[in-house]
Design a protein around this motif. Structure first.
Motif, PDB file in Angstrom:
ATOM      1  N   SER A 225      24.239-104.871 -97.002  1.00 59.13           N
ATOM      2  CA  SER A 225      23.735-104.320 -98.257  1.00 59.13           C
ATOM      3  C   SER A 225      22.278-104.705 -98.495  1.00 59.13           C
ATOM      4  CB  SER A 225      24.597-104.796 -99.426  1.00 59.13           C
ATOM      5  OG  SER A 225      25.906-104.297 -99.307  1.00 59.13           O
ATOM      6  N   ALA A 226      21.924-105.931 -98.148  1.00 58.27           N
ATOM      7  CA  ALA A 226      20.537-106.363 -98.298  1.00 58.27           C
ATOM      8  C   ALA A 226      19.616-105.530 -97.411  1.00 58.27           C
ATOM      9  CB  ALA A 226      20.418-107.847 -97.940  1.00 58.27           C
ATOM     10  N   VAL A 227      20.056-105.278 -96.187  1.00 55.40           N
ATOM     11  CA  VAL A 227      19.248-104.476 -95.274  1.00 55.40           C
ATOM     12  C   VAL A 227      19.150-103.034 -95.759  1.00 55.40           C
ATOM     13  CG1 VAL A 227      19.190-103.521 -92.932  1.00 55.40           C
ATOM     14  CG2 VAL A 227      19.653-105.942 -93.285  1.00 55.40           C
ATOM     15  N   GLU A 228      20.237-102.507 -96.315  1.00 54.00           N
ATOM     16  CA  GLU A 228      20.189-101.146 -96.867  1.00 54.00           C
ATOM     17  C   GLU A 228      19.138-101.038 -97.968  1.00 54.00           C
ATOM     18  OE1 GLU A 228      24.227-100.824 -97.977  1.00 54.00           O
ATOM     19  OE2 GLU A 228      24.920-100.657 -95.907  1.00 54.00           O
ATOM     20  N   ALA A 229      19.086-102.042 -98.846  1.00 53.62           N
ATOM     21  CA  ALA A 229      18.069-102.031 -99.901  1.00 53.62           C
ATOM     22  C   ALA A 229      16.675-102.145 -99.302  1.00 53.62           C
ATOM     23  CB  ALA A 229      18.325-103.182-100.881  1.00 53.62           C
ATOM     24  N   GLY A 230      16.524-103.003 -98.275  1.00 47.68           N
ATOM     25  CA  GLY A 230      15.225-103.151 -97.631  1.00 47.68           C
ATOM     26  C   GLY A 230      14.771-101.880 -96.944  1.00 47.68           C
ATOM     27  N   VAL A 231      15.684-101.201 -96.263  1.00 43.21           N
ATOM     28  CA  VAL A 231      15.344 -99.943 -95.593  1.00 43.21           C
ATOM     29  C   VAL A 231      14.936 -98.891 -96.615  1.00 43.21           C
ATOM     30  CG1 VAL A 231      16.318 -98.017 -94.282  1.00 43.21           C
ATOM     31  CG2 VAL A 231      16.768-100.366 -93.555  1.00 43.21           C
ATOM     32  N   THR A 232      15.667 -98.812 -97.717  1.00 44.18           N
ATOM     33  CA  THR A 232      15.341 -97.829 -98.756  1.00 44.18           C
ATOM     34  C   THR A 232      13.955 -98.073 -99.324  1.00 44.18           C
ATOM     35  OG1 THR A 232      17.679 -97.638 -99.343  1.00 44.18           O
ATOM     36  CG2 THR A 232      16.080 -96.851-100.956  1.00 44.18           C
ATOM     37  N   SER A 233      13.631 -99.340 -99.605  1.00 41.59           N
ATOM     38  CA  SER A 233      12.310 -99.641-100.172  1.00 41.59           C
ATOM     39  C   SER A 233      11.198 -99.443 -99.145  1.00 41.59           C
ATOM     40  CB  SER A 233      12.278-101.076-100.702  1.00 41.59           C
ATOM     41  OG  SER A 233      12.402-102.012 -99.641  1.00 41.59           O
ATOM     42  N   ALA A 234      11.512 -99.591 -97.847  1.00 43.84           N
ATOM     43  CA  ALA A 234      10.497 -99.448 -96.809  1.00 43.84           C
ATOM     44  C   ALA A 234       9.962 -98.025 -96.716  1.00 43.84           C
ATOM     45  CB  ALA A 234      11.075 -99.875 -95.456  1.00 43.84           C
ATOM     46  N   PHE A 235      10.833 -97.041 -96.974  1.00 47.16           N
ATOM     47  CA  PHE A 235      10.428 -95.653 -96.779  1.00 47.16           C
ATOM     48  C   PHE A 235      10.192 -94.900 -98.085  1.00 47.16           C
ATOM     49  CE2 PHE A 235      12.829 -96.748 -92.889  1.00 47.16           C
ATOM     50  CZ  PHE A 235      11.802 -96.567 -91.970  1.00 47.16           C
ATOM     51  N   GLY A 236      10.468 -95.532 -99.219  1.00 45.57           N
ATOM     52  CA  GLY A 236      10.174 -94.883-100.497  1.00 45.57           C
ATOM     53  C   GLY A 236      11.229 -93.875-100.900  1.00 45.57           C
ATOM     54  N   GLU A 237      11.117 -93.406-102.146  1.00 44.13           N
ATOM     55  CA  GLU A 237      12.135 -92.530-102.716  1.00 44.13           C
ATOM     56  C   GLU A 237      12.138 -91.122-102.126  1.00 44.13           C
ATOM     57  OE1 GLU A 237      12.260 -92.386-106.918  1.00 44.13           O
ATOM     58  OE2 GLU A 237      12.568 -94.531-107.191  1.00 44.13           O
ATOM     59  N   GLY A 238      11.019 -90.659-101.602  1.00 47.57           N
ATOM     60  CA  GLY A 238      10.956 -89.267-101.192  1.00 47.57           C
ATOM     61  C   GLY A 238      11.184 -88.998 -99.719  1.00 47.57           C
ATOM     62  N   SER A 239      11.392 -90.061 -98.923  1.00 50.44           N
ATOM     63  CA  SER A 239      11.487 -89.882 -97.477  1.00 50.44           C
ATOM     64  C   SER A 239      12.934 -89.873 -97.014  1.00 50.44           C
ATOM     65  CB  SER A 239      10.725 -91.004 -96.763  1.00 50.44           C
ATOM     66  OG  SER A 239      10.955 -90.962 -95.377  1.00 50.44           O
ATOM     67  N   PRO A 240      13.254 -88.974 -96.059  1.00 51.02           N
ATOM     68  CA  PRO A 240      14.613 -88.977 -95.476  1.00 51.02           C
ATOM     69  C   PRO A 240      14.788 -90.033 -94.402  1.00 51.02           C
ATOM     70  CG  PRO A 240      13.319 -87.231 -94.501  1.00 51.02           C
ATOM     71  CD  PRO A 240      12.444 -87.852 -95.557  1.00 51.02           C
ATOM     72  N   ASN A 241      13.718 -90.742 -94.038  1.00 52.18           N
ATOM     73  CA  ASN A 241      13.804 -91.702 -92.933  1.00 52.18           C
ATOM     74  C   ASN A 241      14.796 -92.820 -93.192  1.00 52.18           C
ATOM     75  OD1 ASN A 241      11.948 -90.294 -91.467  1.00 52.18           O
ATOM     76  ND2 ASN A 241      10.228 -91.642 -91.885  1.00 52.18           N
ATOM     77  N   ALA A 242      14.927 -93.228 -94.459  1.00 58.94           N
ATOM     78  CA  ALA A 242      15.880 -94.298 -94.773  1.00 58.94           C
ATOM     79  C   ALA A 242      17.293 -93.859 -94.404  1.00 58.94           C
ATOM     80  CB  ALA A 242      15.799 -94.660 -96.254  1.00 58.94           C
TER      81      ALA A 242
END
Length: 401
Positions: A225-242
């Motif tokens: 879960s921590a990594v999921e939050a980190g991945v989401t913040s790494a790519f921002g709200e508008g990117s599908p990369n997460a």
């Protein structure tokens, strides 16, 4: 792989796996959905983390209690009541704008009402298959569970970033309704009766294997879960990369579970499989680029489902049948607490240090998840040459003092 094919040919097994997976799917989505939604409302990962922390408290209180109630009131009444309350709490979080304290209260109520689907299904598994099929079934179930904890956030991330955070919670609500009705209507729930436990509430925690599995599961799912939050913040709200990176995480776990999860279990198996997770998450702290994270999380995923299969088998083989629901309730509580607290702690560190903060929380959780079963390996069962069937209620169990 032939073991899994034979399992799915057993009447009811494939249907029950699919139904319980659908019913549990929302609770692999909600931690991240709530994180994104509350952050969107208050523009603070710290505030979102507070809501998740209080939700985890409710889950911690309810998990073993509602599981034990199934032995007293029956599985269906408990599942219906908790599902309705959980659905209502999700709707309020999604559609009502409130002060932060109100989100905290509603999150707590929703945590109390998490339906005990996981303890229910793992309690009826031994009654659906032969003893020789039980360990492969736990492995298959663990692999399927990764769709909840890893693929669930993929869907959440995609919906939240491309449509909206409210809609992400609504998708979880749809899964809860469809999956809950499907699972509760399963005929196996009417055929299997969980005996009322003759031991006091919490006595099952005197079994060291239950404690080790519960704490290791909490660390494992918290790290994810921590990594999921980190991945989401790494790519921002508008990117599908997460979503793409988290999908790769899921693929690694599914492949690992199907390839290794059915192999014989020894006292050293759990820590070695957790080591794979730690290596991958440790690599993820060295960069937040798309390809690097995809590579690191593919490695980490390879250990997740195999580790969970060990935990399920260790608990099943060391407790009485009447205590299995409560034991799995404690395990589920540990995993849900891990999911909520992993996101919460990662949220605060992301506010302070950026995406790397979330990755560091995940790597640290996985590292502790290696050390715990390593030093506690003498308390884990050796299932080489034997199955993971529960101890019959007619057989005495000597609890350690």
């Amino acid at each position: 792989m032939s073991a899994y094919g034979n399992l799915l040919k057993t009447p009811g097994v494939g249907r029950v796996i699919a139904a319980q997976l659908t019913a549990r799917f929302p609770f692999g989505m909600l931690s991240l959905a709530y994180l994104l939604h509350v952050e969107h409302v208050f523009h603070s990962y710290g505030s979102a983390g507070l809501v998740l922390a209080t939700t985890s408290i409710g889950q911690a209180i309810a998990g073993p209690l509602t599981s034990r109630w199934m032995g007293s009131w029956g599985m269906r009444p408990v599942l219906v009541l908790t599902s309705l309350v959980a659905l209502a709490s999700m709707g309020v979080i999604a559609f009502v704008l409130m002060p932060l304290w109100a989100y905290v209260v509603i999150g707590f109520v929703g945590g109390l009402a998490v339906p005990p689907v996981q303890p229910a299904v793992r309690t009826i598994y031994p009654k659906m298959v032969t003893s020789a099929q039980l360990t492969p079934l736990f492995s298959l179930d663990a692999s399927a569970q990764e769709l909840i904890w890893v693929a669930g956030p993929v869907i959440t991330t995609f919906v939240a970033t491309q449509i909206g955070t409210v809609q992400a919670i609504v998708v979880a609500m749809v899964f809860l309704v469809v999956g809950g009705v499907w699972f509760i209507a399963s005929p196996e729930l009417g055929r299997v009766r969980i005996p009322r436990s003759k031991r006091a509430f919490g006595v099952v925690l005197r079994r060291p294997s239950v404690v080790v599995a519960t704490l290791t599961g909490m660390l494992l799912i918290g790290a994810c879960s921590a990594v999921e939050a980190g991945v989401t913040s790494a790519f921002g709200e508008g990117s599908p990369n997460a979503g793409i990176v988290l999908a790769i995480f899921a693929i690694g776990s599914l492949v690992g579970g199907l390839a290794f999860g059915h192999r014989p279990i020894s006292p050293n198996t759990l820590w070695t499989r957790m080591l794979i997770v730690f290596i991958g998450l440790g690599l993820a702290t060295f960069g937040t680029g798309f390809w690097w994270l995809a590579f690191a999380l593919l490695i980490a995923g390879g250990g997740i489902a195999p580790a969970l299969a060990v935990m399920f088998g260790s608990v099943s083989s060391t407790v009485k049948f009447s205590d299995t629901a409560e034991a799995y309730g404690w395990m589920g509580t540990g995993q849900l607490i891990g999911a909520a607290l992993g996101s919460a702690v990662a949220g605060f560190l992301i506010d302070l240090h950026g995406p790397t903060g979330g990755m560091a929380v995940g790597a640290l959780g996985a590292f502790v998840g290696v050390l715990l079963p390593l030093f506690a390996r003498r308390w884990l069962p050796d299932l080489r040459g034997r199955d993971a069937s529960p101890i019959p209620d007619t057989e005495p169990v000597n609890l350690p003092t």
